[in-house]
Design a protein around this motif. Structure first.
Motif, PDB file in Angstrom:
ATOM      1  N   ARG A  94      29.019  35.082  36.807  1.00  0.00           N
ATOM      2  CA  ARG A  94      30.256  35.523  37.452  1.00  0.00           C
ATOM      3  C   ARG A  94      31.109  36.350  36.496  1.00  0.00           C
ATOM      4  NH1 ARG A  94      31.489  29.635  40.297  1.00  0.00           N
ATOM      5  NH2 ARG A  94      29.731  29.711  41.764  1.00  0.00           N
ATOM      6  N   LYS A  95      31.316  37.604  36.877  1.00  0.00           N
ATOM      7  CA  LYS A  95      32.067  38.532  36.036  1.00  0.00           C
ATOM      8  C   LYS A  95      33.534  38.581  36.462  1.00  0.00           C
ATOM      9  CE  LYS A  95      28.007  41.461  35.346  1.00  0.00           C
ATOM     10  NZ  LYS A  95      27.439  42.823  35.499  1.00  0.00           N
ATOM     11  N   PRO A  96      34.430  38.863  35.510  1.00  0.00           N
ATOM     12  CA  PRO A  96      35.851  38.988  35.859  1.00  0.00           C
ATOM     13  C   PRO A  96      36.075  40.136  36.841  1.00  0.00           C
ATOM     14  CG  PRO A  96      35.531  38.931  33.473  1.00  0.00           C
ATOM     15  CD  PRO A  96      34.179  39.098  34.086  1.00  0.00           C
ATOM     16  N   PRO A  97      37.133  40.076  37.626  1.00  0.00           N
ATOM     17  CA  PRO A  97      37.421  41.165  38.558  1.00  0.00           C
ATOM     18  C   PRO A  97      37.722  42.467  37.818  1.00  0.00           C
ATOM     19  CG  PRO A  97      39.258  39.620  38.446  1.00  0.00           C
ATOM     20  CD  PRO A  97      38.140  38.998  37.691  1.00  0.00           C
ATOM     21  N   ARG A  98      37.336  43.564  38.448  1.00  0.00           N
ATOM     22  CA  ARG A  98      37.576  44.881  37.858  1.00  0.00           C
ATOM     23  C   ARG A  98      38.299  45.758  38.883  1.00  0.00           C
ATOM     24  NH1 ARG A  98      32.304  47.755  36.233  1.00  0.00           N
ATOM     25  NH2 ARG A  98      32.379  48.579  38.368  1.00  0.00           N
ATOM     26  N   LEU A  99      39.532  46.087  38.580  1.00  0.00           N
ATOM     27  CA  LEU A  99      40.337  46.946  39.448  1.00  0.00           C
ATOM     28  C   LEU A  99      40.037  48.412  39.175  1.00  0.00           C
ATOM     29  CD1 LEU A  99      43.850  45.230  39.291  1.00  0.00           C
ATOM     30  CD2 LEU A  99      42.464  45.506  41.349  1.00  0.00           C
ATOM     31  N   SER A 100      40.078  49.197  40.236  1.00  0.00           N
ATOM     32  CA  SER A 100      39.957  50.650  40.086  1.00  0.00           C
ATOM     33  C   SER A 100      40.670  51.309  41.249  1.00  0.00           C
ATOM     34  CB  SER A 100      38.482  51.081  40.049  1.00  0.00           C
ATOM     35  OG  SER A 100      37.825  50.734  41.253  1.00  0.00           O
ATOM     36  N   GLY A 101      40.954  52.572  41.099  1.00  0.00           N
ATOM     37  CA  GLY A 101      41.587  53.311  42.184  1.00  0.00           C
ATOM     38  C   GLY A 101      40.561  53.733  43.220  1.00  0.00           C
ATOM     39  N   THR A 102      40.976  53.748  44.479  1.00  0.00           N
ATOM     40  CA  THR A 102      40.104  54.350  45.486  1.00  0.00           C
ATOM     41  C   THR A 102      40.003  55.845  45.184  1.00  0.00           C
ATOM     42  OG1 THR A 102      41.977  54.677  46.980  1.00  0.00           O
ATOM     43  CG2 THR A 102      40.701  52.644  47.233  1.00  0.00           C
ATOM     44  N   GLU A 103      38.899  56.439  45.629  1.00  0.00           N
ATOM     45  CA  GLU A 103      38.654  57.835  45.266  1.00  0.00           C
ATOM     46  C   GLU A 103      38.352  58.686  46.491  1.00  0.00           C
ATOM     47  OE1 GLU A 103      35.695  58.301  42.284  1.00  0.00           O
ATOM     48  OE2 GLU A 103      36.661  56.956  40.846  1.00  0.00           O
ATOM     49  N   SER A 161      33.530  38.675  41.540  1.00  0.00           N
ATOM     50  CA  SER A 161      32.777  37.521  42.007  1.00  0.00           C
ATOM     51  C   SER A 161      33.724  36.664  42.833  1.00  0.00           C
ATOM     52  CB  SER A 161      32.249  36.713  40.818  1.00  0.00           C
ATOM     53  OG  SER A 161      31.387  37.486  40.018  1.00  0.00           O
ATOM     54  N   LEU A 162      33.326  36.314  44.038  1.00  0.00           N
ATOM     55  CA  LEU A 162      34.232  35.621  44.942  1.00  0.00           C
ATOM     56  C   LEU A 162      34.578  34.217  44.476  1.00  0.00           C
ATOM     57  CD1 LEU A 162      32.742  36.792  48.355  1.00  0.00           C
ATOM     58  CD2 LEU A 162      34.774  37.645  47.193  1.00  0.00           C
ATOM     59  N   GLN A 163      33.759  33.655  43.560  1.00  0.00           N
ATOM     60  CA  GLN A 163      34.022  32.313  43.060  1.00  0.00           C
ATOM     61  C   GLN A 163      34.308  32.331  41.558  1.00  0.00           C
ATOM     62  OE1 GLN A 163      30.368  31.204  45.376  1.00  0.00           O
ATOM     63  NE2 GLN A 163      31.364  29.223  45.445  1.00  0.00           N
ATOM     64  N   SER A 203      37.375  32.533  40.085  1.00  0.00           N
ATOM     65  CA  SER A 203      38.614  31.833  39.724  1.00  0.00           C
ATOM     66  C   SER A 203      38.939  30.819  40.827  1.00  0.00           C
ATOM     67  CB  SER A 203      39.737  32.849  39.505  1.00  0.00           C
ATOM     68  OG  SER A 203      40.914  32.245  39.023  1.00  0.00           O
ATOM     69  N   THR A 204      40.199  30.664  41.176  1.00  0.00           N
ATOM     70  CA  THR A 204      40.605  29.712  42.217  1.00  0.00           C
ATOM     71  C   THR A 204      39.877  30.038  43.516  1.00  0.00           C
ATOM     72  OG1 THR A 204      42.764  29.528  41.157  1.00  0.00           O
ATOM     73  CG2 THR A 204      42.587  28.739  43.417  1.00  0.00           C
ATOM     74  N   GLN A 205      39.191  29.044  44.094  1.00  0.00           N
ATOM     75  CA  GLN A 205      38.202  29.357  45.133  1.00  0.00           C
ATOM     76  C   GLN A 205      37.992  28.217  46.116  1.00  0.00           C
ATOM     77  OE1 GLN A 205      33.997  28.259  43.812  1.00  0.00           O
ATOM     78  NE2 GLN A 205      34.899  29.013  41.911  1.00  0.00           N
ATOM     79  N   TRP A 206      37.361  28.583  47.224  1.00  0.00           N
ATOM     80  CA  TRP A 206      36.736  27.663  48.173  1.00  0.00           C
ATOM     81  C   TRP A 206      35.229  27.886  48.127  1.00  0.00           C
ATOM     82  CZ3 TRP A 206      38.497  23.510  50.415  1.00  0.00           C
ATOM     83  CH2 TRP A 206      39.815  23.426  50.902  1.00  0.00           C
ATOM     84  N   ASP A 207      34.448  26.820  48.283  1.00  0.00           N
ATOM     85  CA  ASP A 207      33.022  26.917  48.579  1.00  0.00           C
ATOM     86  C   ASP A 207      32.835  26.883  50.083  1.00  0.00           C
ATOM     87  OD1 ASP A 207      32.462  26.764  45.876  1.00  0.00           O
ATOM     88  OD2 ASP A 207      31.847  24.656  45.924  1.00  0.00           O
ATOM     89  N   ALA A 208      32.024  27.788  50.617  1.00  0.00           N
ATOM     90  CA  ALA A 208      31.609  27.689  52.008  1.00  0.00           C
ATOM     91  C   ALA A 208      30.464  26.686  52.121  1.00  0.00           C
ATOM     92  CB  ALA A 208      31.169  29.056  52.529  1.00  0.00           C
ATOM     93  N   LEU A 209      30.165  26.249  53.326  1.00  0.00           N
ATOM     94  CA  LEU A 209      29.056  25.312  53.523  1.00  0.00           C
ATOM     95  C   LEU A 209      27.711  25.979  53.262  1.00  0.00           C
ATOM     96  CD1 LEU A 209      30.193  23.305  56.686  1.00  0.00           C
ATOM     97  CD2 LEU A 209      30.684  22.890  54.261  1.00  0.00           C
ATOM     98  N   GLY A 236      30.220  36.542  56.254  1.00  0.00           N
ATOM     99  CA  GLY A 236      29.000  36.492  55.472  1.00  0.00           C
ATOM    100  C   GLY A 236      29.132  35.934  54.080  1.00  0.00           C
ATOM    101  N   ALA A 237      30.355  35.741  53.588  1.00  0.00           N
ATOM    102  CA  ALA A 237      30.549  35.284  52.218  1.00  0.00           C
ATOM    103  C   ALA A 237      30.306  33.773  52.108  1.00  0.00           C
ATOM    104  CB  ALA A 237      31.958  35.622  51.729  1.00  0.00           C
ATOM    105  N   VAL A 238      29.762  33.356  50.958  1.00  0.00           N
ATOM    106  CA  VAL A 238      29.496  31.934  50.736  1.00  0.00           C
ATOM    107  C   VAL A 238      30.555  31.286  49.837  1.00  0.00           C
ATOM    108  CG1 VAL A 238      27.028  32.274  51.075  1.00  0.00           C
ATOM    109  CG2 VAL A 238      27.954  32.329  48.758  1.00  0.00           C
ATOM    110  N   GLY A 239      31.603  32.021  49.532  1.00  0.00           N
ATOM    111  CA  GLY A 239      32.730  31.496  48.785  1.00  0.00           C
ATOM    112  C   GLY A 239      33.863  32.494  48.878  1.00  0.00           C
TER     113      GLY A 239
END
Length: 347
Positions: free
Chosen positions: A64-73, A103-105, A107-113, A335-338
């Motif tokens: 799991r990688k840290p979030p990476r912000l960028s500008g829309t292009e 990565s959706l999980q 940091s602070t997160q929910w797990d999906a079933l 479709g996300a699992v977290g």
């Protein structure tokens, strides 16, 4: 055709309907919301999320990688502080518009079933196959990720090249995930010492603090782990973190049975994984994450991780309370699992 003919012992498969995708979250109805609202006496709200760029680095999970912000292009031009006069000479507007890869999980997160399934003989014929809660099948209901550069269709098309066709996190978003939260504060009893919490330890802390958990409640566990992450300020020490703070003993069968009998709809903790990983050694074929197996796979009971609970815990302690209104919907991301989440507690 029915997805299974044999269900795991002690599971809730089928109890909420043959096609159920919510599990124990079905118990989170109007009565529970009203119970949560009745706990609002001071009108104070607390954010229970870490900054979503924490813990920092990849010390907790190398996938799991840290979030990476960028500008829309557009045409290769990033739209951050973009002068709109470049498009219309009469414009005085300056536009900033961003996007995030994360990565959706992380940091602070929910797990999906759909986060954890198991190899299980759901057909009762002696053959193990990969299934999830209520018998939803890997490869059919939860699709594999494609290899290479083709990551498939994005959300919104109605179909996905990967991910959870069933049991996705969006089901919890639609449900709302609002009700009564009940805090159990291990930090006040064990500090930041590594303490394995089984049924006996949990009951001891609850009895000492006068905590009563009822059917439909969301159980919230403070260990101090997220506070330690905050203090590390984006430079986590993996050796310190993996040996710190209380953690549930997921292999404790008496604890598992209490979770079943209690009727709670979720477990939300401020640590990583909620339970000790790897779990205590046991003989034979087994789950490395027995609490995930018991909750997500068998009961349909979601888990949440890395919530920040210090401010809420201190306010509740000062007021000699442990119950509150909890509002914590995940992203409605099909479709996300977290999912990342910014839970709000109101007291």
């Amino acid at each position: 055709m029915k997805r299974w003919t044999k269900r795991p012992e002690g599971s809730t498969w089928g109890d909420f309907g043959e096609d159920d995708q919510l599990g124990r979250v079905n118990l989170l109805g109007p009565e529970q919301i009203l119970k949560g609202v009745s706990e609002v006496r001071e009108g104070r709200a607390f954010c229970l999320s870490l900054p979503l760029d924490l813990p920092g680095g990849m010390a907790l999970n190398p996938r799991r990688k840290p979030p990476r912000l960028s500008g829309t292009e557009r045409d290769g031009v990033p739209y951050m502080n973009f002068p709109m006069k470049n498009l219309d000479a009469s414009s005085i507007d300056v536009l900033s518009d961003d996007q995030v890869l994360m990565s959706l999980q992380y940091s602070t997160q929910w797990d999906a079933l759909a986060h954890v399934g198991a190899q299980f003989d759901a057909d009762g014929n002696g053959t193990l196959r990969k299934v999830y809660y209520n018998g939803y099948a890997a490869g059919k209901d939860i699709l594999d990720a494609p290899h290479g550069e083709d990551h498939g269709d994005c959300c919104g098309s109605g179909t996905h090249a990967m991910g959870a066709q069933k049991l996705g996190i969006e089901n919890f978003a639609v449900k709302g995930m609002q009700g009564r939260g009940v805090l159990v504060d291990f930090t006040r009893h064990y500090g930041r010492n590594r303490q394995l919490i089984g049924y006996r330890e949990l009951m001891s802390v609850m009895e000492k603090d006068g905590v009563i958990v009822e059917r439909g409640d969301m159980l919230v566990l403070r260990t101090g782990f997220a506070e330690l992450i905050m203090e590390m300020a984006g430079e986590p020490d993996s050796e310190v973190l993996h040996g710190a703070c209380s953690v549930l003993d997921g292999a404790d069968e008496q604890l598992q049975q209490w979770i079943t009998d209690s009727g709670i709809v979720a477990i939300c903790a401020d640590n990583y994984a909620v339970e000790a990983y790897p779990a205590r050694d046991r003989e034979g074929k087994k789950s490395l994450l027995p609490l995930h197996h018991h909750c997500l796979f068998k009961l349909g009971l979601p888990l949440a991780e890395l919530w920040y609970l210090k401010d809420l815990a201190e306010a509740l302690h000062a007021a000699k309370r442990n119950r509150f209104l909890l509002t914590a919907p995940p992203l409605r991301l099909p479709g996300a699992v977290g999912s990342p989440v910014t839970p709000i507690a109101t007291i």
